[in-house]
Design an enzyme around this catalytic site. Structure first.
Site, PDB file in Angstrom:
ATOM      1  N   TYR A 127      -2.025  -8.099  -7.982  1.00  0.00           N
ATOM      2  CA  TYR A 127      -1.784  -7.036  -8.435  1.00  0.00           C
ATOM      3  C   TYR A 127      -1.059  -6.568 -10.339  1.00  0.00           C
ATOM      4  O   TYR A 127      -1.337  -5.846 -10.778  1.00  0.00           O
ATOM      5  CB  TYR A 127      -1.202  -6.206  -7.117  1.00  0.00           C
ATOM      6  CG  TYR A 127      -2.426  -5.716  -6.883  1.00  0.00           C
ATOM      7  CD1 TYR A 127      -3.211  -6.427  -5.359  1.00  0.00           C
ATOM      8  CD2 TYR A 127      -3.041  -4.114  -6.036  1.00  0.00           C
ATOM      9  CE1 TYR A 127      -4.070  -6.506  -4.848  1.00  0.00           C
ATOM     10  CE2 TYR A 127      -3.961  -3.670  -5.491  1.00  0.00           C
ATOM     11  CZ  TYR A 127      -4.331  -4.401  -5.008  1.00  0.00           C
ATOM     12  OH  TYR A 127      -5.276  -4.149  -4.368  1.00  0.00           O
ATOM     13  N   GLU A 128       0.413  -7.761 -10.024  1.00  0.00           N
ATOM     14  CA  GLU A 128       1.025  -7.278 -11.153  1.00  0.00           C
ATOM     15  C   GLU A 128       0.538  -8.024 -12.284  1.00  0.00           C
ATOM     16  O   GLU A 128       0.840  -7.122 -12.979  1.00  0.00           O
ATOM     17  CB  GLU A 128       2.028  -8.223 -10.268  1.00  0.00           C
ATOM     18  CG  GLU A 128       3.747  -8.774 -12.422  1.00  0.00           C
ATOM     19  CD  GLU A 128       5.176  -8.856 -11.375  1.00  0.00           C
ATOM     20  OE1 GLU A 128       4.582  -9.268 -10.202  1.00  0.00           O
ATOM     21  OE2 GLU A 128       5.750  -9.002 -11.880  1.00  0.00           O
ATOM     22  N   ASP A 139       0.913  -1.327  -0.139  1.00  0.00           N
ATOM     23  CA  ASP A 139       0.191   0.149   0.155  1.00  0.00           C
ATOM     24  C   ASP A 139       0.996   1.439  -0.119  1.00  0.00           C
ATOM     25  O   ASP A 139       1.640   1.429   0.923  1.00  0.00           O
ATOM     26  CB  ASP A 139      -1.155   0.314   1.308  1.00  0.00           C
ATOM     27  CG  ASP A 139      -1.202  -0.592   1.254  1.00  0.00           C
ATOM     28  OD1 ASP A 139      -2.311  -2.207  -0.146  1.00  0.00           O
ATOM     29  OD2 ASP A 139      -2.310  -1.508   2.829  1.00  0.00           O
TER      30      ASP A 139
HETATM   31  N1  SAM Z   1       0.712  -8.505  -2.578  1.00  0.00           N
HETATM   32  C1  SAM Z   1      -0.542  -8.887  -2.602  1.00  0.00           C
HETATM   33  C2  SAM Z   1      -0.060  -8.918  -4.600  1.00  0.00           C
HETATM   34  O1  SAM Z   1       0.861  -8.281  -4.967  1.00  0.00           O
HETATM   35  O2  SAM Z   1      -1.734  -8.803  -5.300  1.00  0.00           O
HETATM   36  C3  SAM Z   1      -1.301  -7.495  -2.413  1.00  0.00           C
HETATM   37  C4  SAM Z   1      -1.203  -6.181  -2.960  1.00  0.00           C
HETATM   38  S1  SAM Z   1      -2.687  -5.739  -1.400  1.00  0.00           S
HETATM   39  C5  SAM Z   1      -1.964  -3.894  -2.715  1.00  0.00           C
HETATM   40  C6  SAM Z   1      -1.891  -5.122   0.107  1.00  0.00           C
HETATM   41  C7  SAM Z   1      -2.071  -6.126   0.760  1.00  0.00           C
HETATM   42  O3  SAM Z   1      -1.111  -5.636   2.179  1.00  0.00           O
HETATM   43  C8  SAM Z   1      -3.162  -6.009   1.278  1.00  0.00           C
HETATM   44  O4  SAM Z   1      -4.607  -7.235   1.431  1.00  0.00           O
HETATM   45  C9  SAM Z   1      -2.961  -5.084   2.854  1.00  0.00           C
HETATM   46  O5  SAM Z   1      -4.606  -6.007   3.422  1.00  0.00           O
HETATM   47  C10 SAM Z   1      -1.797  -5.591   3.149  1.00  0.00           C
HETATM   48  N2  SAM Z   1      -1.194  -5.233   3.865  1.00  0.00           N
HETATM   49  C11 SAM Z   1      -1.336  -4.316   4.232  1.00  0.00           C
HETATM   50  N3  SAM Z   1      -0.625  -3.073   4.812  1.00  0.00           N
HETATM   51  C12 SAM Z   1      -0.061  -4.190   5.195  1.00  0.00           C
HETATM   52  C13 SAM Z   1       0.569  -4.540   6.942  1.00  0.00           C
HETATM   53  N4  SAM Z   1       0.991  -3.448   7.900  1.00  0.00           N
HETATM   54  N5  SAM Z   1       0.366  -5.862   7.495  1.00  0.00           N
HETATM   55  C14 SAM Z   1       0.037  -6.872   6.876  1.00  0.00           C
HETATM   56  N6  SAM Z   1      -0.059  -6.820   5.915  1.00  0.00           N
HETATM   57  C15 SAM Z   1      -0.632  -5.647   4.927  1.00  0.00           C
END
Ligand code: SAM
Length: 219
Positions: free
Chosen positions: A198-199, A122
């Site tokens: 996402y990629e 994020d």
């Molecule tokens: N890595 C995956 C992808 O590339 O398809 C998902 C990307 S998504 C934008 C980011 C994920 O990270 C979300 O599911 C979010 O809930 C998780 N996330 C973000 N910050 C986090 C944190 N501090 N601890 C654990 N999970 C987190």
């Protein structure tokens, strides 16, 4: 990530054999320092923080049976999708944690982790939230505590601002950039690349993918 409340997901996560039982926030987890016992071997441990629905880490675990993987996700409604995939695969070298990554040092002992993957983290665009970005120097200091001496962090993102912030933060925290590209899919780093959810979505839209691999400076 679209978040829908999925009824029963908390209970399903609690009873899943693939999920390490949660501990109250801020407390040391019983698994800390005992991951080798959990996996029943001393293979290297690689973790993905913010794994989403788990496509990347599941494929990693399938391709590399001699490496152990731990997928970390803070939202139950997302984690449940990764659990469902693992139920179909039943990979012995893959476990999950539902937790906020800020507390990562409560879960892994010093040197217990071989590699950390951060995929499409994020961006937290507001400056006042910079320390929440998973590539901030505050997070790198946490990773420093759990990575083995030559352990690396691999980060991929479609977001150029987050990527340039992340390169700067690596320098601030005293990490060395081993490799970096602003166009992963047209670079030699694409060899063996496993796409995340996402990629796949962003590259289908024609967006370039950035990647770095960093390691802390070892004197
Ligand atoms: N890595 C995956 C992808 O590339 O398809 C998902 C990307 S998504 C934008 C980011 C994920 O990270 C979300 O599911 C979010 O809930 C998780 N996330 C973000 N910050 C986090 C944190 N501090 N601890 C654990 N999970 C987190």
């Amino acid at each position: 990530m679209r978040l829908r409340n999925i009824p029963g997901s908390r209970d399903k996560i609690k009873s899943s054999p693939y999920v390490i039982t949660e501990t109250a926030m801020g407390e040391v987890w019983p698994i800390r320092g005992k991951w080798a016992d959990e996996f029943g071997n001393t293979h290297p441990i690689r973790i993905e923080i913010g794994m989403g629905k788990g496509a990347f880490i599941i494929e990693q675990a399938k391709q590399n049976p001699d490496i152990n993987y731990v997928g970390i996700e803070k939202f139950s409604s997302v984690l449940i999708r990764a659990i469902e995939k693992q139920e179909a695969e039943n990979l012995p070298n893959l476990k999950f944690l539902r937790m906020e990554a800020e507390y990562i040092e409560d879960v892994f002992a010093p040197g217990e982790v071989d590699r950390i993957y951060l995929n499409f983290s994020d961006p937290w665009p507001k400056e006042k939230h910079a320390k929440r970005r998973l590539t901030s120097h505050q997070f790198l200091d946490r990773y420093d505590k759990i990575l083995k001496e030559d352990g690396v962090v691999e980060f991929k993102t479609d977001n150029p601002d987050l990527f340039s912030f992340s390169l700067k933060e690596a320098a601030v925290a005293g990490w060395m950039i081993l490799d970096a590209t602003c166009d992963l899919h047209n670079s030699y780093l694409s060899e063996g690349n496993i796409m995340t959810e996402y990629e796949a979505k962003f590259s289908a839209l024609g967006q370039k993918i950035n990647k770095y691999i960093i390691r802390r400076n070892i004197e």
